[in-house]
Write a protein that holds these residues in place. Structure first.
Motif, mmCIF file in Angstrom:
data_model
loop_
_atom_site.group_PDB
_atom_site.id
_atom_site.type_symbol
_atom_site.label_atom_id
_atom_site.label_comp_id
_atom_site.label_asym_id
_atom_site.label_seq_id
_atom_site.Cartn_x
_atom_site.Cartn_y
_atom_site.Cartn_z
ATOM 1 N N LEU A 84 35.913 40.692 49.544
ATOM 2 C CA LEU A 84 35.221 40.144 48.372
ATOM 3 C C LEU A 84 33.853 40.806 48.179
ATOM 4 N N ILE A 85 33.129 40.998 49.267
ATOM 5 C CA ILE A 85 31.821 41.638 49.175
ATOM 6 C C ILE A 85 31.969 43.085 48.689
ATOM 7 N N ALA A 86 32.986 43.783 49.219
ATOM 8 C CA ALA A 86 33.194 45.176 48.823
ATOM 9 C C ALA A 86 33.645 45.284 47.369
ATOM 10 N N GLY A 87 34.478 44.338 46.920
ATOM 11 C CA GLY A 87 35.023 44.420 45.572
ATOM 12 C C GLY A 87 34.152 43.827 44.497
ATOM 13 N N ALA A 88 33.195 42.974 44.874
ATOM 14 C CA ALA A 88 32.333 42.322 43.875
ATOM 15 C C ALA A 88 30.899 42.284 44.386
ATOM 16 N N PRO A 89 30.203 43.420 44.361
ATOM 17 C CA PRO A 89 28.829 43.468 44.870
ATOM 18 C C PRO A 89 27.839 42.654 44.054
ATOM 19 N N PRO A 168 26.379 30.169 38.206
ATOM 20 C CA PRO A 168 27.578 29.472 38.704
ATOM 21 C C PRO A 168 27.656 29.468 40.232
ATOM 22 N N VAL A 169 28.206 28.394 40.752
ATOM 23 C CA VAL A 169 28.550 28.297 42.166
ATOM 24 C C VAL A 169 30.068 28.213 42.250
ATOM 25 N N VAL A 170 30.664 29.129 42.997
ATOM 26 C CA VAL A 170 32.114 29.160 43.163
ATOM 27 C C VAL A 170 32.440 28.652 44.561
ATOM 28 N N LEU A 171 33.274 27.630 44.639
ATOM 29 C CA LEU A 171 33.746 27.116 45.923
ATOM 30 C C LEU A 171 35.144 27.670 46.150
ATOM 31 N N LEU A 172 35.227 28.667 47.018
ATOM 32 C CA LEU A 172 36.506 29.285 47.361
ATOM 33 C C LEU A 172 36.977 28.684 48.677
ATOM 34 N N VAL A 293 40.840 36.641 43.109
ATOM 35 C CA VAL A 293 39.628 35.812 43.153
ATOM 36 C C VAL A 293 38.515 36.461 42.338
ATOM 37 N N ILE A 294 38.300 37.752 42.523
ATOM 38 C CA ILE A 294 37.237 38.459 41.802
ATOM 39 C C ILE A 294 37.496 38.438 40.298
ATOM 40 N N ALA A 295 38.752 38.666 39.898
ATOM 41 C CA ALA A 295 39.088 38.660 38.473
ATOM 42 C C ALA A 295 38.829 37.290 37.845
ATOM 43 N N LEU A 296 39.142 36.219 38.560
ATOM 44 C CA LEU A 296 38.922 34.868 38.029
ATOM 45 C C LEU A 296 37.425 34.586 37.844
ATOM 46 N N ILE A 297 36.629 35.010 38.818
ATOM 47 C CA ILE A 297 35.183 34.777 38.725
ATOM 48 C C ILE A 297 34.593 35.577 37.569
#
Length: 307
Positions: A84-89, A168-172, A293-297
């Protein structure tokens, strides 16, 4: 035939002790006997990802499954966090929240549990399983929700979140983390006034928590996930018959979207976050889950950008 009574005699007292210990934590927090742990291990940041000098596009709080027993990531959860960190900096990610400790007290930091871990590691998982059922118990659920919601709010503030900022706060959440994520909604709304987006992966929860203050909940599931299916028939609040439950009210309000990640399983070499099993398009299960997950956010941010 003698093995079953022996198993009951051994596991019965263990499960009873676990149930009592699980209730002790939430009562200790509620009565003020003990306070939340806020300090992290030396050198561990309160958030990773986006540059802390400017507001991120969103804060992402990862609530791991029952293997979570320390501030640092679990083996499998750590793979997802890194992806997630690598795909959505553009996101700031927090992975240190303790979903199965209302006091934010990691099991591995307790001397007794450290001793047990070296001898009876199964007890660590039983402890976290019992915490899920305490969090789902109608007698303790409001207290548990308040405690863990406050823990998440504290960690977000320490990571730089400003109440009322509109970010926004995302709770994954993974597996049992969904019980905690859905329960934390009201407390986070009260303390931070944050736009809340929930994403569950194989979510195991009872459906009783009120999702009124959540913008949306994305349910990542699979036909091969037997554990997630168990929670759907195990808890009556997830049944359509119970129309007034928090879950069914959210369904009628159009707040729940289901995303299929077939043929992933809940755990094992074909799990949602397996880096080994490949899909026809060449991606691993881990890569597909992280991409989803990244696409949804990003879709949520594009539809409702923060100020």
């Amino acid at each position: 035939m003698t093995e079953f009574p022996l198993l009951v005699l051994v596991l019965g007292p263990v499960l009873l002790a676990e149930a009592l210990l699980a209730r002790y934590e939430v009562m200790a927090y509620t009565t003020g006997w003990r306070t939340l742990t806020t300090e992290l291990p030396h050198g561990m940041p309160y958030a990773r990802g986006a540059d802390p000098d400017r507001p991120p596009d969103a804060y992402l709080v990862y609530l791991d499954g029952i293997g979570k027993r320390r501030f640092r990531d679990t083996r499998d959860g750590g793979l997802l966090v890194k992806a997630l960190i690598a795909g959505a900096p553009e996101l700031r990610l927090l992975g240190q929240v303790q979903p199965y400790s209302p006091l934010a007290d990691p099991l591995v930091d307790r001397p007794v549990w450290a001793w047990l871990r070296r001898r009876i590691a199964l007890l660590l998982f039983l402890h976290n399983v019992m915490q899920i059922f305490v969090a789902a118990d109608r007698r303790y659920r409001p207290l548990y929700n308040r405690a863990v919601g406050a823990q998440i709010a504290v960690q977000l503030r320490l990571a730089g979140y400003r109440a009322g900022s509109g970010i926004p706060v995302v709770l994954l959440s993974y597996s049992g983390g969904a019980q905690v994520a859905t329960g934390a909604v009201d407390e986070l709304h009260t303390q931070l006034r944050a736009p809340l987006l929930l994403i569950t992966i194989g979510g195991f929860h009872n459906g009783a928590n009120d999702l009124t203050h959540a913008l949306h909940l994305h349910q990542l599931t699979s036909a091969g996930d037997r554990i997630e299916r168990v929670s759907r028939w195990m808890f009556p609040q997830r049944w359509r018959l119970f129309r007034r439950s928090g879950w069914n009210r959210a369904v009628r309000a159009g707040k729940i979207t289901v995303h299929r990640l077939d043929p992933a399983t809940h755990v094992g070499p074909r799990s949602y976050i397996s880096p080994e099993t490949r899909l026809p398009d060449g991606r691993s299960h881990l890569a597909r889950t992280a991409d989803t997950v990244i696409a949804l956010i990003r879709a949520h941010r594009a539809a409702d950008p923060p100020p």
